[in-house]
Design a protein around this motif. Structure first.
Motif, PDB file in Angstrom:
ATOM      1  N   ALA A 127     -38.428  50.593 -78.951  1.00 36.75           N
ATOM      2  CA  ALA A 127     -38.892  51.883 -78.422  1.00 36.75           C
ATOM      3  C   ALA A 127     -38.990  52.942 -79.508  1.00 36.75           C
ATOM      4  O   ALA A 127     -39.920  53.761 -79.511  1.00 36.75           O
ATOM      5  CB  ALA A 127     -37.967  52.349 -77.306  1.00 36.75           C
ATOM      6  N   PHE A 128     -38.037  52.945 -80.434  1.00 32.98           N
ATOM      7  CA  PHE A 128     -38.047  53.928 -81.522  1.00 32.98           C
ATOM      8  C   PHE A 128     -39.349  53.848 -82.309  1.00 32.98           C
ATOM      9  O   PHE A 128     -40.017  54.862 -82.548  1.00 32.98           O
ATOM     10  CB  PHE A 128     -36.847  53.702 -82.450  1.00 32.98           C
ATOM     11  N   GLY A 129     -39.736  52.637 -82.712  1.00 30.05           N
ATOM     12  CA  GLY A 129     -40.945  52.470 -83.501  1.00 30.05           C
ATOM     13  C   GLY A 129     -42.203  52.795 -82.717  1.00 30.05           C
ATOM     14  O   GLY A 129     -43.126  53.416 -83.247  1.00 30.05           O
ATOM     15  N   VAL A 130     -42.239  52.397 -81.441  1.00 26.86           N
ATOM     16  CA  VAL A 130     -43.410  52.673 -80.613  1.00 26.86           C
ATOM     17  C   VAL A 130     -43.574  54.177 -80.409  1.00 26.86           C
ATOM     18  O   VAL A 130     -44.667  54.737 -80.566  1.00 26.86           O
ATOM     19  CB  VAL A 130     -43.303  51.955 -79.255  1.00 26.86           C
ATOM     20  N   ALA A 131     -42.476  54.860 -80.062  1.00 21.11           N
ATOM     21  CA  ALA A 131     -42.542  56.304 -79.830  1.00 21.11           C
ATOM     22  C   ALA A 131     -42.943  57.050 -81.092  1.00 21.11           C
ATOM     23  O   ALA A 131     -43.776  57.969 -81.059  1.00 21.11           O
ATOM     24  CB  ALA A 131     -41.200  56.820 -79.315  1.00 21.11           C
ATOM     25  N   SER A 132     -42.358  56.662 -82.220  1.00 17.99           N
ATOM     26  CA  SER A 132     -42.698  57.326 -83.494  1.00 17.99           C
ATOM     27  C   SER A 132     -44.156  57.117 -83.852  1.00 17.99           C
ATOM     28  O   SER A 132     -44.833  58.040 -84.333  1.00 17.99           O
ATOM     29  CB  SER A 132     -41.789  56.787 -84.607  1.00 17.99           C
ATOM     30  N   SER A 133     -44.654  55.911 -83.598  1.00 17.12           N
ATOM     31  CA  SER A 133     -46.057  55.621 -83.897  1.00 17.12           C
ATOM     32  C   SER A 133     -46.992  56.429 -83.002  1.00 17.12           C
ATOM     33  O   SER A 133     -47.993  56.990 -83.477  1.00 17.12           O
ATOM     34  CB  SER A 133     -46.320  54.122 -83.701  1.00 17.12           C
ATOM     35  N   LEU A 134     -46.654  56.530 -81.730  1.00 18.68           N
ATOM     36  CA  LEU A 134     -47.511  57.272 -80.804  1.00 18.68           C
ATOM     37  C   LEU A 134     -47.520  58.774 -81.115  1.00 18.68           C
ATOM     38  O   LEU A 134     -48.556  59.435 -81.010  1.00 18.68           O
ATOM     39  CB  LEU A 134     -47.052  57.038 -79.368  1.00 18.68           C
ATOM     40  N   LEU A 135     -46.348  59.304 -81.498  1.00 19.80           N
ATOM     41  CA  LEU A 135     -46.252  60.729 -81.803  1.00 19.80           C
ATOM     42  C   LEU A 135     -46.755  61.063 -83.201  1.00 19.80           C
ATOM     43  O   LEU A 135     -47.155  62.200 -83.479  1.00 19.80           O
ATOM     44  CB  LEU A 135     -44.802  61.206 -81.671  1.00 19.80           C
TER      45      LEU A 135
END
Length: 470
Positions: free
Chosen positions: A239-247
């Protein structure tokens, strides 16, 4: 079955499992609470015996850790999560436990928590026995069953329910829809009127807001935490990587800034889909890491409802009271499944967890998007229909594979079910919500026991065999 409250379905606690962690934790607290001061003063040693599914997957689900925290008297709603490893290490090192935080009693977790993998008690697959050994060698024993969703019963007891009768009694979906039709109101409004028998409006709003805040906090923490989950499978948190990528950057520390940043994101289909998956992964990674989550209706399915709620709050611009209505509606659907079937994976497989949570979220989102009560019931039916027969086969007894990803799929199915129901006239439905509840229960009874949270079949067996052969 007598009345169930929304706050029976939603409980704030510690992961990774409502039935294998929260239930045993509360059973341990209750065993000591039921002892008199004179009895506790005479206790020399405590022994905990785990049976059935609690024994077979208890290590991976943290059952042994949970009973120790319960014997300490810690409250899973408020305990400082970061303090748990220190407390457990102290017990292990000293061979003693401070029962209810008051009296030191001999307790060696390695010897005094016994896993009876081949024995199942008659009342439920999740059974545990507490034994207090007194000064004179006599014993006091109690047997409890963890029956799913954090609910526990002592042997011989009926399932817990509210003491007061509701003005709108609901045993099944048809009862709920009749009340809505006759009173010209939504599901959330019927639930609110029932809850007012137990609490005043201010208390209800305070408690439902606390549930919402705990859900959103678990999403936020999961989106801000990188690393590898405990347990030995070396599952990387995503989730950390996905959220950072999306933001385009790491998630803000402040929850308000974080929500604002998500709301400002482009709302194209792929990006919204990625966010929903991210929300669900975040919660269940927190759950797998022994973090604080909300049973919804269980811990293993804790990510579905927060993910769909976040979808609603961030991408549909609902009114301020939307989260309260959403959670009240979802809770009632959960109550219907608990009364008519089960929310325990040890009884019904994963259809009882992810399937029920997806149905709850689908109905809640449908009402939130302006759907009628019959359309909300249709959405719940559609969501469960496409989870029927889902097995519970956690690899290594850990609530990680396939459990974490299943929450993302459950959330997406809930959103799809809601939008399908809004496009359909409920009169045309050939299958009712009550039909699918009954079918789910029949399926649960027919399901082979090895697919009911035992790690003896499915992916759990296949991966265990493959690993042992490598």
């Amino acid at each position: 079955m007598p009345s169930l409250s929304a706050f029976d379905i939603f409980k704030i606690g510690i992961g990774p499992s409502s039935s294998h962690t929260m239930g045993p934790w509360q059973a341990a607290r209750r065993f000591l609470d039921e002892r008199t001061s004179a009895e506790l003063a005479r206790v020399n040693r405590l022994v905990v015996d785990l049976y059935g599914s609690l024994a077979k997957t208890g290590k991976g689900h943290g059952t042994d850790l949970a009973v120790q925290m319960g014997l300490l008297g810690a409250d899973p709603r408020t305990v400082e999560v970061d303090s748990i490893p220190t407390e457990l290490e102290s017990i292990k090192a000293s061979g003693r436990i401070t029962a209810n935080g008051v009296r030191q009693i001999a307790f060696d977790p390695q010897q005094d928590i016994v896993f009876h993998r081949e024995i199942q008690l008659p009342g439920h697959p999740n059974g545990l026995r507490f034994t207090a050994i007194l000064d004179d060698g006599s014993t006091i024993q109690s047997v409890y069953y963890s029956i799913g969703g954090g609910f526990i019963v002592r042997e011989g007891e009926a399932e817990p329910t509210t003491a007061k009768a509701f003005p709108f009694p609901i045993e099944c979906a048809s009862d709920l829809l009749t009340h809505c039709r006759e009173n010209n109101c939504s599901i959330a409004e019927i639930v609110m009127r029932n809850e007012l028998v137990l609490r005043d409006a201010t208390q209800i709003h305070t408690e439902i807001d606390a549930i919402r805040d705990a859900m959103l906090s678990s999403v936020h923490r999961g989106c801000r935490t990188a690393g590898t989950l405990p347990g030995g499978l070396n599952v990387k948190r995503r989730a950390f990587g996905v959220a950072s990528s999306l933001l385009g950057h790491d998630c803000p520390e402040g929850a308000t800034q974080w929500l604002d940043a998500i709301r400002q994101q482009p709302r194209d289909f792929q990006r919204v889909l990625d966010w929903v998956s991210c929300f669900a992964l975040a919660v269940n990674e927190e759950n797998a890491a022994f973090g604080r989550v909300v049973t919804a209706p269980t811990n293993g399915a804790a990510g579905v409802i927060p993910a769909v709620l976040m979808y609603h709050l961030c991408f549909n611009d609902p009114p301020p009271e939307a989260s309260r209505r959403f959670l009240l509606t979802a809770a009632e659907i959960g109550c219907i499944f608990k009364k008519g079937a089960t929310i325990s994976a040890a009884m019904g497989g994963c259809q009882a967890e992810i399937g029920v949570s997806s149905a709850m979220a689908a109905a809640a989102l449908t009402e939130g998007l302006g759907g009628t009560p019959p359309q909300a019931a249709m959405a719940a039916e559609i969501a469960m229909e496409h989870h029927l027969g889902m097995t519970c086969d956690p690899i290594g007894g850990l609530v990680q594979i396939p459990c974490i990803e299943r929450n993302a799929f459950g959330a997406i199915k809930a959103i799809t079910a809601a939008h399908l129901s809004l496009l359909t006239n409920p009169v045309e439905a050939r299958v009712s919500l009550d039909d699918v509840v009954r079918t789910m229960w029949e399926t649960a009874q027919d399901m082979n026991a090895k697919y009911k949270e035992t790690s003896e079949g499915g992916l759990a067996l296949r991966i265990a065999v493959n690993l042992s052969e490598c």
